[in-house]
Design an enzyme around this catalytic site. Structure first.
Site, PDB file in Angstrom:
ATOM      1  N   GLY A  39       0.791  -1.229   0.000  1.00 32.52           N
ATOM      2  CA  GLY A  39       0.000   0.000   0.000  1.00 32.52           C
ATOM      3  C   GLY A  39       0.823   1.277   0.000  1.00 32.52           C
ATOM      4  N   MET A 320       2.105  15.032  -6.615  1.00 33.86           N
ATOM      5  CA  MET A 320       2.361  13.826  -5.807  1.00 33.86           C
ATOM      6  C   MET A 320       1.071  13.438  -5.108  1.00 33.86           C
ATOM      7  SD  MET A 320       6.122  14.494  -4.302  1.00 33.86           S
ATOM      8  CE  MET A 320       7.582  14.023  -5.202  1.00 33.86           C
ATOM      9  N   ALA A 322      -2.068  10.325  -4.712  1.00 32.77           N
ATOM     10  CA  ALA A 322      -2.328   8.894  -4.861  1.00 32.77           C
ATOM     11  C   ALA A 322      -3.124   8.598  -6.133  1.00 32.77           C
ATOM     12  CB  ALA A 322      -3.081   8.397  -3.635  1.00 32.77           C
ATOM     13  N   HIS A 446     -32.523  19.084  -4.166  1.00 31.07           N
ATOM     14  CA  HIS A 446     -32.675  20.123  -3.155  1.00 31.07           C
ATOM     15  C   HIS A 446     -33.149  19.496  -1.842  1.00 31.07           C
ATOM     16  CE1 HIS A 446     -33.583  23.953  -1.313  1.00 31.07           C
ATOM     17  NE2 HIS A 446     -34.763  23.462  -0.969  1.00 31.07           N
TER      18      HIS A 446
END
Ligand code: FAD
Ligand code: NAI
Length: 467
Positions: A39, A320, A322, A446
């Site tokens: 990750g 920079m 993700a 709305h």
């Protein structure tokens, strides 16, 4: 020797998404990662843990100061920092485990260890313990990301003087936090600790915050942060930190020169940008060229100066972010499969996850002026939006910039509640080459905050209805 169509070095958003897309397209893929978990920066020490703390600290702030105004009386909330950190750690764990699951599902080999390109088509992987192995690859992708920029002469110990990584792990709320750099990290992590009780002073080299963001938005945002207790020292630089005493002594000088002052700090957060990470990859030996800022040079199809070696994400030019890396990962996998992968760099949103949030896509007013483009502005404040009033979240506005002649939307900037979600429809609009009239004629539910976006679009033609 294990042999692959694609070996990716780095499992951050750029690398792991590239791996998944390549596997979907039938390639045999390995991802080399030196961290214990997948990750990259984003999931382990970046986007995800910071957002977990931003959300939790915002709830703490709401409970302490926001709920009463809505007629909800609660006792003064008590901070359980350990539990808040456990929430953050749990969020990280479920996300990094999610990537491991996706690797399994897509039959991607995750290989723990430090990758080095020893020759085109060959990656040597050295694990923390045990023997190195060499992987053979038709294509290699460098997706090694970035690291925090250091301030010369100032030592990071991740306790008293921290980068974002240390600032996500503090075990105590610092009474005084000095943040160096009024960029995204400084303002997000500064917000976390300000909400939890720190007195936050931000020292910024330039005479404005959030360089690169629309100037009017940045000015308004600075005012709002000041209302939240932030102190800004703009046009200033930190030239030294003495950590020998109980509190650190921070030397601050005007950027243009002049008398220095000394400020006390329990913690100093250095957040002055990030640098591409290429250490130990063997790039020089193999002939992969870097640009003047240390980024891996690529052509428009992410190919480096060496055939068969590609690069994506923070390690190459561009914001920079993700999601920028993820888009590049998908585009590169598709290009390698002979498809027409492409990233539209004019439609990459940027979000600062503070309260209120700041979100932006496309050109700023400053950029349009500099390019000599004639534009019209539509603006709508959240004070005039029914839903924002109902939520007691009326700070901020939506601003849309459209080409004066064609009405094509060129940029959009929002400071306000859930700006990061509201920016999505403007990103779609820009991606489709839409005009402000296109957006103004779309029915919006709305009462929603998104009506402020529609009203700003109407405002480009000076026909907002509710102001
Ligand atoms: P990275 O995520 O940096 O991943 C690179 C990986 O490569 C790392 O895991 C590293 O260990 C590994 N690696 C490096 N060299 C080697 C090697 N030789 N061998 C094996 N592995 C190697 N962006 C957003 O869009 N939204 C946000 O909200 C956001 N918040 C952030 C908050 C913080 C505190 C920080 C620091 C960053 C944040 N970012 C955010 C930026 C985001 O994290 C990066 O843009 C993103 O992670 C870049 O992805 P990447 O895949 O290019 O690199
Ligand atoms: P940044 O580039 O956003 O901001 C750095 C700031 O430090 C700038 O305002 C700069 O003028 C200032 N600065 C530079 N040198 C200085 C000095 N010596 N003294 C004082 N100020 C100085 O970098 P930051 O905040 O470190 O973030 C790094 C990257 O991480 C960003 O590029 C951003 O894209 C990414 N990120 C994105 C997030 C998001 O999308 N929400 C959140 C956090 C990080």
């Amino acid at each position: 020797m294990a042999s692959y169509d694609l070996v990716i070095i780095g499992s951050g958003p750029a690398g792991y998404v590239c791996a998944i897309r390549a596997a979907q397209l039938g390639m045999k893929v390995a991802v080399v990662e030196k961290r214990a978990t997948y990750g990259g920066t984003c999931l382990n020490v970046g986007c995800i843990p910071s957002k977990a703390l931003l959300y939790a600290s915002e709830m703490f702030e709401e409970a302490g100061h926001g709920l009463e105004k809505l007629g909800v009386k609660v006792n003064t909330p008590k901070l359980d920092l350990k539990a808040m950190m456990a929430h953050k750690d749990g969020t990280v764990k479920s996300n990094v485990d999610g990537v491991a699951y996706l690797f399994k599902k897509n039959k991607i080999d995750g290989i723990q260890g430090t990758g080095k390109i020893v020759a085109p088509g060959k990656v040597e992987v050295t694990p923390e313990s045990g023997d190195a192995q060499t992987l053979e690859a038709k294509s290699i992708v460098i997706a090694t990301g970035s690291d925090s920029t250091r301030l010369p002469g100032i030592e990071i110990d991740e306790k008293k003087v921290v980068t974002s990584t240390g600032a996500l792990e503090l075990t105590k709320v610092p009474a005084k936090l000095i943040v160096v750099g009024a960029g995204v990290i400084g303002l997000e992590l500064g917000s976390v600790w300000a909400r939890l009780g720190s007195e936050v002073t931000v020292v910024e080299f330039l005479d404005r915050i959030l360089p690169g963001m629309d100037g009017e938005v940045a000015k308004q945002f600075q005012r709002l942060l000041q209302k939240q207790g932030f102190t800004f020292k703009l046009g200033s630089k930190v030239t030294g930190v003495d950590t020998s005493g109980k509190t650190s002594k921070v030397t601050v000088e005007p950027a243009k020169g002049g008398d220095a002052e000394t400020l006390d700090a329990d913690v100093v957060l250095v957040a002055i940008g990030r640098v591409p990470y290429t250490e130990g990859l063997g790039l020089k030996e193999v002939g992969v060229e870097l640009d003047e800022r240390g980024r891996v040079k690529t052509d428009a199809h992410y190919k480096t100066s060496v055939d068969g070696i590609y690069a994506i994400g923070d390690v190459i030019v561009g914001p920079m972010l993700a999601h920028k890396g993820e888009e590049e990962g998908v585009a590169l996998a598709e290009l390698l499969a002979g498809q027409a992968g492409h990233v539209n760099y004019d439609a990459i949103p940027g979000v600062v996850y503070t309260s209120p949030e700041v979100a932006s896509v496309g050109k700023t007013e400053e950029e349009l002026k500099e390019a000599g483009v004639e534009y019209a502005v539509g603006k709508f404040p959240f004070t005039a939006n029914g839903r924002a009033r109902a939520m007691n979240k009326t700070d901020g506005f939506v601003k849309i910039l459209a080409d004066k002649t064609t009405d094509r939307v060129l940029g959009a900037h929002i400071v306000g509640p859930v700006a990061g979600e509201l920016i999505a429809e403007l990103t779609v609009l820009i991606e489709f080459g839409g005009s402000s009239e296109d957006l103004a004629r779309v029915c919006h539910a709305h009462p929603t905050l998104s009506e402020a976006v529609k009203e700003a679009a109407l405002g480009v033609d000076k026909r907002s209805l509710h102001i």
